[in-house]
Design a protein around this motif. Structure first.
Motif, short mmCIF file in Angstrom:
data_model
loop_
_atom_site.label_atom_id
_atom_site.label_comp_id
_atom_site.label_asym_id
_atom_site.label_seq_id
_atom_site.Cartn_x
_atom_site.Cartn_y
_atom_site.Cartn_z
N ASP A 173 0.83 -1.21 0.00
CA ASP A 173 0.00 0.00 0.00
C ASP A 173 0.87 1.26 0.00
N LEU A 174 1.94 1.23 0.76
CA LEU A 174 2.84 2.39 0.83
C LEU A 174 3.58 2.61 -0.49
N GLU A 175 3.96 1.52 -1.15
CA GLU A 175 4.64 1.64 -2.44
C GLU A 175 3.71 2.27 -3.48
N ARG A 176 2.43 2.00 -3.41
CA ARG A 176 1.47 2.55 -4.38
C ARG A 176 1.10 3.99 -4.07
N LEU A 177 1.39 4.47 -2.90
CA LEU A 177 1.02 5.83 -2.47
C LEU A 177 1.68 6.90 -3.31
#
Length: 177
Positions: A173-177
């Motif tokens: 999720d953080l990588e997609r942010l």
């Protein structure tokens, strides 16, 4: 290349050898702190504490010179005839630039401008690297939750899979942010 006393520039130890910065290491090379202080005083007569805060602000909080570096340098500037000191509010001393100090600044304008520019670049870089406090808090909360759970005892195979899945999902999720 001319050395204006910032890390990575092969500076020399001098009146601004610092080391009081949050990242350690020298911020100002030989004479660099003297020139920055003189310029700040030329901009506005100041007390030592105000000068410490002005440097810290110009460097976006990445470095705050210690009183043990600032006050001896201010005394040197006074001894060199670059500033005068007048007592204000009892123990506080107001530093004001002299004509000799103005001439010294003019003679070193290139170095002063380079120092101030580099301070601005450092502040911009620090601002980019700054982590929002809510993110720092959340990271610390996550690390604590992981340590607390792992300290309670071994995980079963199923618990380990769920644990890893939670962490993997958060990372994705953080990588997609």
């Amino acid at each position: 290349m001319k050395d204006f006393g910032f890390p990575g520039r092969g500076g020399h130890r001098g009146d601004g050898f610092g080391g009081g910065g949050r990242g350690g290491g020298r911020v100002f090379g030989h004479g660099g702190l003297r020139l920055v202080l003189l310029q700040l005083i030329a901009d506005k007569p100041s007390h030592g504490y105000e000068l410490i805060k002005a440097i810290e602000e110009r460097l976006n909080g990445s470095y705050s010179p210690s009183p043990g570096v600032i006050y001896p340098t201010l005394t040197l500037l006074e001894e060199l005839g670059y500033v005068t000191v007048s007592a204000v509010d009892g123990a506080r001393k107001l530093h004001t630039i002299t004509e000799t100090g103005q001439a010294h600044l003019a003679d070193n304008r290139e170095a002063v401008d380079a120092l101030l520019a580099r301070m601005g670049e450092n502040a911009e870089a620090q601002a980019v690297l700054a982590r929002p406090p809510q993110v720092v808090r959340a990271v610390e909360n996550m690390k604590l939750a992981i340590r607390l759970r792992l300290s309670r005892g071994p995980l079963t195979e199923a618990q380990a899979n769920v644990f890893a899945n939670i962490l993997d999902t958060a990372a994705q999720d953080l990588e997609r942010l």
